[in-house]
Design a protein around this motif. Structure first.
Motif, PDB file in Angstrom:
ATOM      1  N   THR A 335       0.830  -1.200   0.000  1.00  0.00           N
ATOM      2  CA  THR A 335       0.000   0.000   0.000  1.00  0.00           C
ATOM      3  C   THR A 335       0.869   1.256   0.000  1.00  0.00           C
ATOM      4  O   THR A 335       0.553   2.250  -0.669  1.00  0.00           O
ATOM      5  N   ILE A 336       1.953   1.229   0.741  1.00  0.00           N
ATOM      6  CA  ILE A 336       2.873   2.366   0.756  1.00  0.00           C
ATOM      7  C   ILE A 336       3.427   2.617  -0.646  1.00  0.00           C
ATOM      8  O   ILE A 336       3.497   3.768  -1.112  1.00  0.00           O
ATOM      9  N   ALA A 337       3.793   1.542  -1.349  1.00  0.00           N
ATOM     10  CA  ALA A 337       4.266   1.682  -2.732  1.00  0.00           C
ATOM     11  C   ALA A 337       3.150   2.207  -3.632  1.00  0.00           C
ATOM     12  O   ALA A 337       3.376   3.088  -4.477  1.00  0.00           O
ATOM     13  N   HIS A 338       1.967   1.675  -3.475  1.00  0.00           N
ATOM     14  CA  HIS A 338       0.796   2.054  -4.276  1.00  0.00           C
ATOM     15  C   HIS A 338       0.546   3.558  -4.195  1.00  0.00           C
ATOM     16  O   HIS A 338       0.414   4.249  -5.215  1.00  0.00           O
ATOM     17  N   GLU A 339       0.493   4.092  -2.974  1.00  0.00           N
ATOM     18  CA  GLU A 339       0.198   5.517  -2.799  1.00  0.00           C
ATOM     19  C   GLU A 339       1.337   6.393  -3.286  1.00  0.00           C
ATOM     20  O   GLU A 339       1.102   7.473  -3.843  1.00  0.00           O
ATOM     21  N   LEU A 340       2.557   5.951  -3.092  1.00  0.00           N
ATOM     22  CA  LEU A 340       3.692   6.727  -3.594  1.00  0.00           C
ATOM     23  C   LEU A 340       3.666   6.814  -5.114  1.00  0.00           C
ATOM     24  O   LEU A 340       3.917   7.885  -5.691  1.00  0.00           O
ATOM     25  N   PHE A 341       3.372   5.732  -5.798  1.00  0.00           N
ATOM     26  CA  PHE A 341       3.345   5.737  -7.267  1.00  0.00           C
ATOM     27  C   PHE A 341       2.283   6.697  -7.788  1.00  0.00           C
ATOM     28  O   PHE A 341       2.417   7.246  -8.878  1.00  0.00           O
ATOM     29  N   HIS A 342       1.237   6.901  -6.995  1.00  0.00           N
ATOM     30  CA  HIS A 342       0.219   7.886  -7.374  1.00  0.00           C
ATOM     31  C   HIS A 342       0.796   9.300  -7.480  1.00  0.00           C
ATOM     32  O   HIS A 342       0.213  10.151  -8.163  1.00  0.00           O
TER      33      HIS A 342
END
Length: 812
Positions: A335-342
């Motif tokens: 989830t941390i990766a997911h939000e950062l990629f946003h």
């Protein structure tokens, strides 16, 4: 945005042999309403906001100065989204003068008559004095975002001593306009300044940089935040609370983690990969992280999974993991990766409309696979990709286009099609054009459209510009079409002629897909690869051989988004697990061995990847024949002693627990005190199977500090074995579980516990708690799951007519 789907998915998965049918109204008006990009009459330029908060009323007092300009055509009016507000003053600000303006307000929109007609690029500034009253807004949420009131006061008066006082905002999809008048559309972009006046004990967080702090005479403090790069209104953010700020850095930019005090010692274990993620994504995309800083904050009672507010991501409290939880691994890492990629896909380039949500969410979903591959290896990335694909295939989303111009509500776009399917489509595209071309194309898309908006067609043009390939066929079937291929693969061999065939038939009824696919032909460990295009209802791949191949592996890269019936032989699958290297190759073979009761299933226990070992153990745990085999059990018992991966060790203990064999009691007693919650939970479950009295005592001892698997097992043990005198303990325990996994796991044991009680008033209290939890679910979740709750309530209602009547009253 990371979808919060835990409760819904687990509720559905928990009921075997249940069929859920949702009838579609083919004549519903929304099916004829084309959802285009919002028309731009005025453009946001800059938003300056001064706010203070009334904690007793859950109100926000706001003063906002909004600078705008006509988009192209001259205009003498302005329509702002402003939901559930009290508008006190509207004026034009020019030449240091404030001129009142005529306006009309209907509780949702603020219609303003300007002082003159403004031409294109002629800026003007509107001042509005207002009170935001978010609790008076009645807009509905969705499966992904369970509420829509935009501004949230958490425990504002401090009455709940178990919960901190916080304020946070949730803008997506159109919630920002509950706390600040704006043009609440994703195709608007604005710079902003936000000045927050809060009690001095609290810290604040917003977009951009903290440029000033001023202590006030009344014990408050005013923090000034400035975002000097344009971003969409739904990405505006405010956060307030008692937080410890743990600071990191990336290339001189502040990277910070806002956590409650008790999680400060482990904040870097939760969020510490963030700088490495920023470096990895920046290098992979060839586009450096563009924003001024990156902060992450954890909010209580958050209405979704996480939200990529520009420079200030908000996470739900599941991100709060103590040191013992982290022994099992950081469950929030993806989830941390997911939000950062946003911050690239969604914030830097923003979907021009919710119809094109794929250019935000599909990329963020895909980033989880990218990160897992990079950090944890190819098998981890493939496992994540495979699991996400299975989630889509089981989601009943086959009738929905990825780019969807017809939907009932924009919230409906946040589904397994926009996320799971879209992420898998990107992975297929990456495989088709090649790694270098794929990321060069993403670089082209981002640099061409940065600080602007994007849509799927712009993405296509970026890929075509780099690759020189016409990709309309790919976009038409995957982006602007629905469904997926359903294929049947058969094999024929003519040993005398040395000729073989792989016959691939598409069996879906609606359309035929064009599918570039790799086919690997194995003779022993020697592999020969062929590129093949599937484009007809039936296609035949022909090959010659001197020795019949051990394996013909269609989709050798295991990249295709499809459902397949692959009619390989047992010998083929034995060769596949021996020679074909990928995670999905091995999973397919192991599934076949399990279905056919083949001893080769045990090969999975020796796999180098923990995920395969864990999968194999789970398969064995559900097979009574395997659990009665002494050699298998001896192997598993050995794994308990030697396995390094905590979750896999827990699976091994679970398998032994499912035998109900007294001989494993020493193992359960040894590991019930393990530092891993998962291992401890499975050991407690095993102990309960053979010594429930002891397990009950231990569960009451451990439940106070339990999380995850130990929490769900301990609560279940207490409620299954508990008596009437345990009621206060049980009901308090259930009440303290936050909405989500733990509370779901405890709900049905609570039904069972209540059914054992005699005290009607106590049973009613339990019913109230369950109804309260059920009411936290979105309307969509309730529609899917009410038959499950109904079964529990019906069982209790049979005890007494008074209870039956009470349930009818409170459960609606």
């Amino acid at each position: 945005m990371k979808r919060y789907m835990v409760v819904l998915l687990l509720l559905i998965a928990s009921v075997s042999n249940a069929q859920i049918t949702v009838k579609a109204n083919k004549d519903a008006p929304w099916r004829k309403l084309y959802r285009s990009e919002a028309t731009k009459i005025n453009d946001l330029v800059h938003t300056k906001l001064d706010v203070s908060f009334d904690y007793s009323k859950s109100w926000m007092y706001g003063k906002v100065w909004i600078t705008l300009k006509p988009h192209f055509y001259p205009t003498d009016s302005l329509n702002l989204d402003a939901k559930a507000m009290e508008i006190k003053e509207v004026a034009l600000v020019a030449n240091n003068k404030t001129t009142p303006l005529t306006y009309d307000y209907n509780g949702m929109n603020l219609f303003i008559k300007l002082n003159k007609t403004y031409g294109a690029d002629e800026k003007y500034t509107i001042y509005i004095n207002y009170i935001a009253k978010p609790n008076e807004y009645t807009g509905a949420g969705s499966v992904a975002i369970t509420d829509a009131k935009g501004l949230y006061f958490i425990n504002p008066t401090g009455e709940d001593k178990s919960k901190p006082t916080q304020i946070w905002t949730q803008g997506e999809t159109e919630g920002t306009s509950v706390w600040v008048p704006t043009i609440d559309r994703p195709n608007q972009k604005s710079t902003d300044e936000i000045n927050m006046t809060v009690p001095d004990k609290y810290v604040t967080l917003s977009n951009g940089l903290l440029i000033g702090q001023k202590k006030n005479a009344d014990g408050t403090r005013t923090d000034s935040w400035k975002m000097d790069l344009p971003h969409a209104p739904y990405l505006f953010f405010m956060g307030v609370g008692e937080y410890t700020i743990i600071k990191d850095s990336y290339k001189g930019k502040e990277v910070s983690y806002y956590v409650e005090k008790e999680y400060a010692p482990v904040a870097r274990k939760i969020f510490g990969y963030t700088p490495e993620m920023m470096k990895f994504f920046s290098e992979k995309l060839g586009v450096e992280y563009q924003w001024q800083k990156y902060a992450q904050i954890v909010g209580r009672d958050y209405v979704s999974g996480a939200m990529e507010n520009t420079t200030a991501t908000l996470h739900q409290e599941t991100a709060n993991q103590n040191a013992r939880q982290l022994v099992d691994g950081n469950e929030w890492e993806e989830t941390i990766a997911h939000e950062l990629f946003h911050q690239w896909f969604g914030d830097l380039v923003t979907a021009e409309s919710w119809s094109n949500l794929t250019v935000n969410e599909s990329f963020a979903d895909f980033s989880e696979t990218l990160w897992d591959e990079y950090k944890h290896g190819k098998d981890a990335g493939d496992e994540h990709n495979y699991n996400e694909m299975q989630d889509y295939l089981s989601s009943s989303g086959e009738k929905k286009d990825l780019v969807r111009f017809y939907y009932k509500d924009q919230e409906d776009m946040f589904d397994a099609v926009s996320y799971n399917k879209g992420g898998r489509i990107l992975n297929m595209l990456r495989n088709y054009v090649g790694e270098d071309a794929f990321f060069k194309s993403l670089n082209n898309y981002l640099t061409t459209n940065k600080f602007k908006t994007g849509e799927a067609q712009q993405l296509r043009l970026a890929f075509e510009s780099v690759t020189g390939k016409d990709l309309n066929w790919f976009w038409n079937q995957w982006y602007y079409g629905s469904g997926h291929p359903i294929v049947k693969i058969d094999y024929k061999y003519d040993d005398a002629a040395g000729k073989g065939m792989a016959i691939i038939q598409q069996t879906q009824s609606d359309k035929i897909f064009k599918l570039p696919v790799a086919i690997d032909v194995y003779t022993g460990a020697t592999k020969q690869r062929f590129s093949f295009f599937i484009s007809n209802k039936t296609d035949t791949f022909r090959f010659t051989y001197n020795q019949r191949p051990d394996l013909v592996n269609v989709d050798g890269d295991k990249i295709m988004l499809w459902e397949k019936t692959d009619n390989k032989t047992a010998a083929n699958y034995v060769a596949q697990i021996k020679y074909a290297p990928l995670y999905v190759d091995r999973i397919e073979a192991l599934n076949y061995f399990a279905k056919k009761n083949m001893p080769e299933l045990l090969k999975g226990l020796d796999d180098a990847y923990a995920g395969i070992r864990s999968f194999t153990l789970s398969t064995i745990s559900s097979d009574s024949a395997l659990l009665s085999d002494e050699n298998t059990l001896a192997k598993i018992e050995g794994m308990v002693k030697t396995e390094k991966d905590p979750k896999t060790k827990a699976r091994a203990i679970e398998a032994l627990a499912n035998t109900y064999a007294e001989q494993y009691k020493p193992i359960f007693e040894q590991y019930v005190n393990d530092s891993s919650y998962t291992i401890s939970g499975e050991a407690l479950s095993g102990l309960n199977n053979i010594d429930s009295a002891n397990a009950y005592k231990l569960a009451k001892k451990y439940i106070k500090d339990a999380k995850g698997k130990l929490a769900s097992v301990a609560s279940t043990v207490i409620m299954i074995n508990g008596a009437e005198e345990d009621f206060e303990f049980v009901i308090k325990m259930y009440a303290t579980f936050p909405p989500g996994q733990d509370k779901f796991d405890a709900t049905f044991p609570l039904f069972y516990y209540l059914s054992k009680l005699d005290d009607i008033e106590k049973i009613k209290q339990g019913i109230d708690q369950i109804v309260s939890f059920r009411n936290t679910l979105s309307q969509t979740d309730q529609e899917y799951t009410d038959y499950i709750f109904k079964a529990g309530f019906d069982n209790i209602g049979q005890k007494d007519k008074e209870l039956e009547d009470y349930i009818k009253k409170v459960y609606k």
